[in-house]
Design a protein around this motif. Structure first.
Motif, short mmCIF file in Angstrom:
data_model
loop_
_atom_site.label_atom_id
_atom_site.label_comp_id
_atom_site.label_asym_id
_atom_site.label_seq_id
_atom_site.Cartn_x
_atom_site.Cartn_y
_atom_site.Cartn_z
N LEU A 177 0.84 -1.19 0.00
CA LEU A 177 0.00 0.00 0.00
C LEU A 177 0.88 1.25 0.00
O LEU A 177 0.59 2.23 -0.71
CB LEU A 177 -0.91 -0.02 1.23
N GLY A 178 1.96 1.19 0.76
CA GLY A 178 2.93 2.29 0.75
C GLY A 178 3.51 2.52 -0.63
O GLY A 178 3.67 3.67 -1.07
N LEU A 179 3.82 1.44 -1.33
CA LEU A 179 4.38 1.56 -2.68
C LEU A 179 3.37 2.20 -3.64
O LEU A 179 3.76 2.95 -4.54
CB LEU A 179 4.79 0.18 -3.21
N MET A 180 2.08 1.90 -3.44
CA MET A 180 1.06 2.51 -4.29
C MET A 180 1.08 4.03 -4.15
O MET A 180 1.01 4.77 -5.13
CB MET A 180 -0.33 1.95 -3.95
N TYR A 181 1.20 4.50 -2.91
CA TYR A 181 1.24 5.95 -2.68
C TYR A 181 2.58 6.54 -3.13
O TYR A 181 2.63 7.67 -3.63
CB TYR A 181 1.00 6.26 -1.21
N LEU A 182 3.65 5.79 -2.99
CA LEU A 182 4.96 6.27 -3.39
C LEU A 182 5.04 6.47 -4.91
O LEU A 182 5.62 7.46 -5.40
CB LEU A 182 6.04 5.29 -2.95
N LYS A 183 4.43 5.54 -5.65
CA LYS A 183 4.49 5.59 -7.12
C LYS A 183 3.25 6.19 -7.77
O LYS A 183 3.20 6.33 -8.98
CB LYS A 183 4.71 4.17 -7.65
N LYS A 189 -0.07 10.51 -5.86
CA LYS A 189 1.26 10.28 -5.30
C LYS A 189 1.41 11.10 -4.02
O LYS A 189 1.15 12.30 -4.00
CB LYS A 189 2.34 10.68 -6.32
N ASP A 190 1.80 10.42 -2.96
CA ASP A 190 1.88 11.07 -1.65
C ASP A 190 3.01 10.41 -0.86
O ASP A 190 2.82 9.36 -0.26
CB ASP A 190 0.54 10.93 -0.93
N ASP A 191 4.18 11.05 -0.85
CA ASP A 191 5.34 10.47 -0.19
C ASP A 191 5.13 10.32 1.32
O ASP A 191 5.59 9.34 1.92
CB ASP A 191 6.59 11.33 -0.44
N ALA A 192 4.43 11.28 1.91
CA ALA A 192 4.20 11.21 3.36
C ALA A 192 3.29 10.04 3.71
O ALA A 192 3.53 9.32 4.69
CB ALA A 192 3.59 12.53 3.85
N GLU A 193 2.24 9.83 2.90
CA GLU A 193 1.33 8.70 3.13
C GLU A 193 2.07 7.38 2.88
O GLU A 193 1.88 6.39 3.60
CB GLU A 193 0.11 8.80 2.22
N ALA A 194 2.92 7.38 1.85
CA ALA A 194 3.72 6.19 1.55
C ALA A 194 4.62 5.85 2.74
O ALA A 194 4.69 4.70 3.18
CB ALA A 194 4.57 6.42 0.31
#
Length: 362
Positions: A177-183, A189-194
Motif C-alpha cells: 500500500l505504501g508503494l502505491m502511494y509512493l508511485k 502520489k503522496d510520499d508522506a502517506e507512503a
C-alpha cells in the motif's frame, strides 16, 4: 511405538464416553474428540496424531480436513507429500467455508503447486477467504490486482483489498500500500502517506520496509531527513542480515552523512554487506583496498574482491578488472583478458568501457 490396538482402544473409549444412557454419540462429537486427540499429540506422536486426524477428517470435521490437507501438502506426520490428496482434503474443508483452506487453495492455483496454474480459480478461492476477513487472502488478492496477475491491473480493487489487510497489521499489505502511494498507482502520489504505511510495515518486522524506512530518513522521502534515525533503522536491518542496510550504512560513513567522514567504519560495513552478497559493497571494498582508503593498501585483496564482483556481474567491477589486466595492477598484464572484461562491462552500457575498447581495438 504406539500400536494400532492402542488407537482402537482410544477410539472405543471415545465412543463409550459419549454413549451415555444408550444414546450413541454423534459423528460430530466423535470428530471433535478425535481432533482433540490429534491436537494434543501432533507434537508428541506422529502415528497417534495422524490416526486421530484421519478419523476426524473422515467424519467430515472441516478443521481436520484442512489440517490433513496441509499435512499431505507438507508431508507431515509420516505422510508422503501428495499435492493431489492435499488439494482434495482442502477442497472438502473450503467448501464448508473454512477460510484457511480457501486461502491455501487460492495459493495452490496461483503458484501451480501440484495443480495446473489457474488464476481464475485462485481469485475464486482467495475472494471467498478474503470476504471472511482473512488478512493473507486479502493481501494476495490485492497484490494480484496490483500486478495484473492473470488479468488486467485494477488499482481500485488492489487498494481495497490491501487496505483491508493492512488494517489488520499484515505487514506485506502495508508495504505494498505504501508503494502505491509512493508511485502514484491508482492514488495521488503522496510520499508522506507512503512513508506512513511503510513505517507501519517496518514496525511489524517487514525486512524490506525496515531498509526503506532507513533510506527515506537518509534521503528525506516523505519525512524530514534524519541521519540518526536512518542509522537506527539500518542497524535493525543488519540484525536481520540485510545486505542493503549494511551497504547504505557504509555509504553514510563514507560520505560523512550525519557526522564526519569515517572510512574505517565505511570499510567495516562494506565488508559486512559484501559477506552478505552485496556486489556494490564488494566492489567498493575492493577499491578501498586498492587505494588504501580506510584499510591498509593491499592489491591482492583488491584484486580478489574486484574479481568476485566482476564475475557476479557488477559492471563497474568488470570495467576496473579489465583495466587492472590492461595496466598490470596487482596482476600480470594481459590484453586479451582486459578486452574480455571490458566487453562484459560494455555490454551493460558502461560508457568508459566502450571508449577504452575502441582504443584497444584500433
Amino acid at each position: 511405538m504406539v500400536g494400532k490396538s492402542y488407537i482402537n482402544i482410544i477410539i472405543c473409549l471415545l465412543i463409550i464416553i459419549f454413549n451415555v444412557g444408550g444414546v450413541y454419540a454423534s459423528e460430530d462429537k466423535l470428530a471433535e474428540k478425535s481432533y482433540e486427540v490429534f491436537f494434543k499429540n501432533k507434537n508428541k506422536s506422529d502415528f497417534l496424531a495422524l490416526q486421530s486426524l484421519q478419523k476426524s477428517a473422515q467424519f467430515g470435521y472441516e478443521k481436520a480436513e484442512f489440517d490433513l490437507g496441509v499435512a499431505y501438502g507438507l508431508g507431515e506426520y509420516g505422510l508422503v507429500q501428495d499435492y493431489q490428496k492435499s488439494r482434495e482434503w482442502l477442497e472438502k474443508s473450503a467448501e464448508k467455508n473454512n477460510a484457511k483452506a480457501q486461502l491455501a487453495l487460492g495459493i495452490y492455483y496461483l503458484n501451480g503447486d501440484g495443480v495446473q496454474k489457474n488464476t481464475e480459480k485462485s481469485v475464486f478461492w482467495l475472494l471467498k477467504s478474503a470476504n471472511q476477513g482473512n488478512a493473507s487472502a486479502q493481501y494476495n488478492l490485492g497484490s494480484m490486482y496490483l500486478s495484473g496477475e492473470g488479468g488486467n491491473i485494477d488499482y481500485n480493487q488492489a487498494k481495497k483489498w490491501l487496505m483491508a489487510s493492512a488494517k489488520q497489521n499484515y505487514s506485506s499489505a502495508q508495504y505494498n500500500l505504501g508503494l502505491m502511494y509512493l508511485k502514484g498507482l491508482g492514488v495521488k502520489k503522496d510520499d508522506a502517506e507512503a512513508f506512513s504505511w511503510i513505517l507501519k510495515a517496518a514496525n511489524e518486522g517487514h525486512l524490506v520496509a525496515i531498509y526503506n524506512v532507513g533510506t527515506y530518513y537518509m534521503k528525506g522521502i516523505g519525512v524530514e531527513k534524519n541521519f540518526e534515525l536512518a542509522k537506527k533503522w539500518y542497524l535493525k536491518g543488519i540484525e536481520r542480515n540485510d545486505n542493503n542496510s549494511a551497504y547504505n550504512l557504509g555509504v553514510m560513513f563514507f560520505y560523512g552523512l550525519g557526522e564526519n567522514v569515517n572510512y574505517s567504519e565505511a570499510a567495516k560495513w562494506f565488508q559486512k554487506a559484501s559477506e552478505l552478497g552485496h556486489l556494490d559493497a564488494t566492489y567498493n571494498l575492493g577499491l578501498m583496498y586498492l587505494k588504501g582508503v580506510g584499510v591498509k593498501e593491499d592489491s591482492q585483496k583488491a584484486f580478489k574482491l574486484i574479481s568476485k564482483a566482476a564475475q557476479q556481474g557488477n559492471s563497474d567491477a568488470q570495467f576496473l578488472f579489465g583495466m587492472m589486466y590492461y595496466r598490470g595492477e596487482g596482476i600480470v598484464k594481459d590484453k586479451k583478458e582486459a578486452i574480455f572484461w571490458l566487453e562484459k562491462s560494455a555490454e551493460q552500457g558502461n560508457v568508459q568501457a566502450i571508449e577504452i575498447l575502441k582504443e584497444l581495438k584500433e
